[in-house]
Motif scaffolding. Structure first.
Motif, PDB file in Angstrom:
ATOM      1  N   GLN A 118      33.702   6.070  -5.610  1.00 54.13           N
ATOM      2  CA  GLN A 118      33.461   6.764  -4.345  1.00 54.13           C
ATOM      3  C   GLN A 118      31.970   6.815  -3.980  1.00 54.13           C
ATOM      4  O   GLN A 118      31.625   7.084  -2.828  1.00 54.13           O
ATOM      5  CB  GLN A 118      33.996   8.204  -4.420  1.00 54.13           C
ATOM      6  N   SER A 141      36.677  10.123  -1.183  1.00 54.41           N
ATOM      7  CA  SER A 141      36.922  11.542  -1.447  1.00 54.41           C
ATOM      8  C   SER A 141      35.740  12.151  -2.192  1.00 54.41           C
ATOM      9  O   SER A 141      35.442  11.756  -3.329  1.00 54.41           O
ATOM     10  CB  SER A 141      38.205  11.713  -2.262  1.00 54.41           C
ATOM     11  N   ASP A 143      35.626  15.266  -3.241  1.00 55.74           N
ATOM     12  CA  ASP A 143      36.152  16.091  -4.327  1.00 55.74           C
ATOM     13  C   ASP A 143      36.440  15.269  -5.567  1.00 55.74           C
ATOM     14  O   ASP A 143      36.149  15.691  -6.694  1.00 55.74           O
ATOM     15  CB  ASP A 143      37.433  16.800  -3.864  1.00 55.74           C
ATOM     16  N   ALA A 144      37.021  14.079  -5.390  1.00 54.20           N
ATOM     17  CA  ALA A 144      37.320  13.228  -6.539  1.00 54.20           C
ATOM     18  C   ALA A 144      36.043  12.783  -7.234  1.00 54.20           C
ATOM     19  O   ALA A 144      35.958  12.757  -8.466  1.00 54.20           O
ATOM     20  CB  ALA A 144      38.130  12.012  -6.098  1.00 54.20           C
ATOM     21  N   ALA A 147      34.589  15.734  -9.111  1.00 49.88           N
ATOM     22  CA  ALA A 147      35.426  16.057 -10.267  1.00 49.88           C
ATOM     23  C   ALA A 147      35.106  15.117 -11.426  1.00 49.88           C
ATOM     24  O   ALA A 147      35.038  15.533 -12.587  1.00 49.88           O
ATOM     25  CB  ALA A 147      36.902  15.954  -9.890  1.00 49.88           C
ATOM     26  N   TYR A 148      34.876  13.847 -11.119  1.00 54.96           N
ATOM     27  CA  TYR A 148      34.520  12.883 -12.166  1.00 54.96           C
ATOM     28  C   TYR A 148      33.170  13.243 -12.780  1.00 54.96           C
ATOM     29  O   TYR A 148      33.013  13.234 -14.012  1.00 54.96           O
ATOM     30  CB  TYR A 148      34.472  11.467 -11.600  1.00 54.96           C
ATOM     31  N   TYR A 330      37.215  22.028  -9.181  1.00 55.82           N
ATOM     32  CA  TYR A 330      37.933  20.797  -8.920  1.00 55.82           C
ATOM     33  C   TYR A 330      38.511  20.251 -10.212  1.00 55.82           C
ATOM     34  O   TYR A 330      37.831  20.180 -11.220  1.00 55.82           O
ATOM     35  CB  TYR A 330      37.001  19.758  -8.290  1.00 55.82           C
ATOM     36  N   GLU A 331      39.780  19.878 -10.175  1.00 53.60           N
ATOM     37  CA  GLU A 331      40.441  19.352 -11.359  1.00 53.60           C
ATOM     38  C   GLU A 331      40.227  17.850 -11.446  1.00 53.60           C
ATOM     39  O   GLU A 331      40.460  17.117 -10.492  1.00 53.60           O
ATOM     40  CB  GLU A 331      41.942  19.653 -11.305  1.00 53.60           C
ATOM     41  N   TYR A 332      39.771  17.391 -12.625  1.00 50.27           N
ATOM     42  CA  TYR A 332      39.559  15.975 -12.843  1.00 50.27           C
ATOM     43  C   TYR A 332      40.850  15.335 -13.325  1.00 50.27           C
ATOM     44  O   TYR A 332      41.525  15.856 -14.212  1.00 50.27           O
ATOM     45  CB  TYR A 332      38.465  15.754 -13.885  1.00 50.27           C
ATOM     46  N   ASP A 336      43.012   8.944 -11.429  1.00 49.61           N
ATOM     47  CA  ASP A 336      42.462   8.609 -10.116  1.00 49.61           C
ATOM     48  C   ASP A 336      41.397   7.515 -10.198  1.00 49.61           C
ATOM     49  O   ASP A 336      41.074   6.884  -9.193  1.00 49.61           O
ATOM     50  CB  ASP A 336      41.837   9.857  -9.464  1.00 49.61           C
ATOM     51  N   PHE A 337      40.860   7.281 -11.389  1.00 48.16           N
ATOM     52  CA  PHE A 337      39.779   6.309 -11.537  1.00 48.16           C
ATOM     53  C   PHE A 337      40.216   5.101 -12.359  1.00 48.16           C
ATOM     54  O   PHE A 337      39.390   4.311 -12.794  1.00 48.16           O
ATOM     55  CB  PHE A 337      38.578   6.982 -12.221  1.00 48.16           C
TER      56      PHE A 337
END
Length: 613
Positions: A118, A141, A143-144, A147-148, A330-332, A336-337
């Motif tokens: 991202q 995103s 947030d994503a 979170a990472y 934020y939840e990781y 998603d990655f």
């Protein structure tokens, strides 16, 4: 002395202290030290720690109350950021004890290796305030991405608070370490402040009384100055003069010494008036201090006023915000990655592991000289794979983290901290497509304990056997999540024993076993009790003296089982069409009276078979 106590906001701490020394009055007098509970102080007065670098504390109020009540606990702290426009994130504060340069370098490393798809770029624009700019890809995103970074960098950290302090004992010269809660720590602090004020007042009174004593000596001679001068002139020396003055005016040695050391100009009318004025002031001050020393409530008022002065001079606004709501955390999710794709996991008997997208034939798979393929398992990159060793430890890693190569791969020691001579005896790929099917509502065990049903299983069971013939069965679910480098225990072999075999099971298989002494045994896996955690195991096969288990396999098919070879060259398959299943713990059936079982023929575990994906 304290151990790892986080910094706090001075104003909040003083407010809590003021509450304890008398925010409420009882019959006109201040309450000295009320029996205050920590829950009264948090979060009413003290919101939580206040770190000089700011940041956001993600603990809830209840969690903070528990930490302050127990005197220890983890405080989760992360940096703060804001969005500027649609494609920019600005980090405005970082966690306590984190070096900004190291944080920026770490973020840049992840961005450069493409681990945060991202983010395009990162740069440090900090001056007096923290300003780390992250450039987002259009439509990405935020947030994503954050979170990472919170998961893989020090943008989110934990500070373990420990309120262990040296507290006073009955012996004023000795203190003892003790873990205290917030209210007790403030109570000890306030008691110390009262002691300090009391000692200061006593010292001040002592100095005042010394000065008053000297001034009273001057006062005695002021009404007889002419006689005083005659005595001085008639004396042979200073000692003689001092003795005559003490005898004539009834002075102490200290008073006579001070008079003799004074200069003549102090005998002027102006100086005499000044001494009378000073004497009156000192007597008045001494009287006030005596009143304070006689009343503990009065001294607590002094403590209270001093605390107010400190707050007025030095208190600053909070830097750290406290927000334990779900919206602020934020939840990781690693998935998603990770690009979700099919792959094959290849593990050798010597413990080398790799993954390949495909392979033509097992003979074409490249391995090191002298090594053999042990397992070929299917899976997806978002799944995990667990390795079970002869020392009873399980090591779990994401399939994505296993090196993708057509070479030899990597030794398992690269990913985990294996002990000397520790080797892999079983592997499970947590891809439901290739796990043994099991019944979620499986019937009771054959010999249930206390009538309790078998626990529900998401990924089936893990079945393990040791060289001494012990067996254990447990849910494989606890091993589905990635582990640390030291892994998790799944079996606790006795001294001199090691784990021989570990595999996934649905619960309806048969266990086929063979011992060195020429005995074979088949029994139902469901006879092995399900345990909740690592155990030594129950007897799987009864072994004679100097005998040991050579091989195990699980089978559902009547004509498949454990393939063995005797010392006379005869090959046999331990299967249900030839050997009658018996109860767990039996010695089994002897298949060779003269000789022994020479070896177990171990073939690669391939799941799925080529072409079945």
């Amino acid at each position: 002395m304290a151990t790892n106590i986080p910094p706090h906001n001075l104003g909040e701490v003083i407010d809590a202290a003021l509450y304890m020394v008398g925010a409420r009055k009882r019959r006109g007098s201040y309450v000295t030290l009320p029996s205050t509970h920590t829950r009264t102080l948090v979060p009413r007065f003290i919101k939580g720690p206040d770190f000089p670098t700011g940041g956001r504390i993600l603990n809830t109020d209840e969690e903070l109350v528990e930490i302050y009540s127990k005197g220890e606990g983890p405080i989760t702290l992360r940096g703060e950021w804001k969005k500027e426009g649609a494609t920019r994130i600005v980090i405005t504060s970082i966690p306590y004890a984190v070096t900004k340069g190291d944080l920026v370098e770490r973020i840049a490393e992840h961005v450069g290796k493409g681990r945060v798809p991202q983010i395009n770029d990162v740069r440090d624009e900090s001056a007096t305030d923290v300003r780390i700019v992250l450039e987002l890809k259009r439509g990405a995103s935020a947030d994503a991405a954050m979170a990472y970074l919170c998961k893989h960098t020090q943008l989110k950290t934990r500070f373990h608070a420990n309120l262990t302090c040296l507290v006073p004992t009955d012996n004023p010269q000795v203190a003892t370490p003790e873990k205290v809660n917030l209210a007790d720590s403030l109570r000890h602090f306030l008691a110390f402040r009262l002691t300090v004020v009391t000692r200061r007042l006593r010292y001040t009174l002592e100095q005042l009384e010394k000065r008053i004593h000297v001034l009273e000596g001057f006062e005695k001679i002021f009404d007889a100055l002419d006689e005083f001068i005659r005595i001085i002139r008639a004396s042979g020396n200073k000692a003689d003069a001092g003795q005559r003055l003490r005898h004539r005016f009834r002075l102490t040695e200290i008073q006579a010494e001070a008079i003799l050391e004074s200069k003549l100009y102090r005998l002027s009318q102006m100086e005499i008036a000044a001494i009378h004025t000073e004497l009156a002031e000192k007597r008045r001050d001494a009287a006030e201090i005596r009143l304070l020393l006689e009343s503990e409530d009065a001294r607590w008022k002094v403590v209270r006023e001093e605390l107010k002065d400190v707050r007025k001079k030095y208190a600053t606004p909070r830097r750290s915000t406290v927000d334990g709501s779900e919206e602020s955390s934020y939840e990781y999710a690693a998935e998603d990655f990770i690009v979700d794709e099919d792959t094959f996991l290849i593990i050798t008997r010597d413990g080398w592991v790799k993954r390949q997208r495909s392979y033509a034939d097992t003979a074409t798979i490249r391995i090191r000289d002298g090594d053999k393929i042990g397992w070929i398992l299917g899976g997806r990159t978002r799944n995990t794979v667990a390795f079970f060793t002869n020392y009873g430890r399980a090591y779990t890693i994401r399939v994505e983290d296993v090196a993708s190569t057509t070479g030899y791969g990597d030794p398992l020691q690269k990913y985990f901290s294996l002990a000397d001579k520790e080797r892999v005896v079983g592997v499970i790929s947590f891809d439901r497509r290739f796990l043994p099917r099991h019944k979620p509502d499986e019937e009771l065990l054959l010999f249930p304990r206390n009538g309790k049903a078998v626990p529900q299983a998401s990924f089936g069971y893990l079945v393990a056997f040791s060289r001494c013939g012990l067996a254990t069965r447990m849910l494989s679910d606890p091993f589905a999540e990635p582990s640390t480098k030291v892994g998790r225990m799944f079996m606790r072999p006795r001294t001199g024993d090691v784990v021989l075999y570990a595999a996934a099971a649905g619960g309806d298989e048969n266990a086929c076993l063979a011992s060195r002494g020429g005995y074979v045994l088949i029994f139902a896996v469901r006879e092995i009790p399900v345990v909740k955690s690592a155990a030594k195991g129950v007897i799987g096969i009864g072994l004679g003296k100097n005998d040991y288990l050579m091989g195990v396999t699980l089978s559902k098919l009547a004509r498949s089982g454990l393939e063995i070879e005797t010392s006379r060259g005869r090959r046999e398959i331990v299967r249900t069409t030839k050997f009658v299943p018996r109860r767990r713990g039996a010695k089994g059936q002897q298949i060779i009276k003269k000789g022994r079982i020479k070896r177990v023929i171990v073939r690669p575990v391939i799941n799925p078979r080529k072409g079945t994906r």
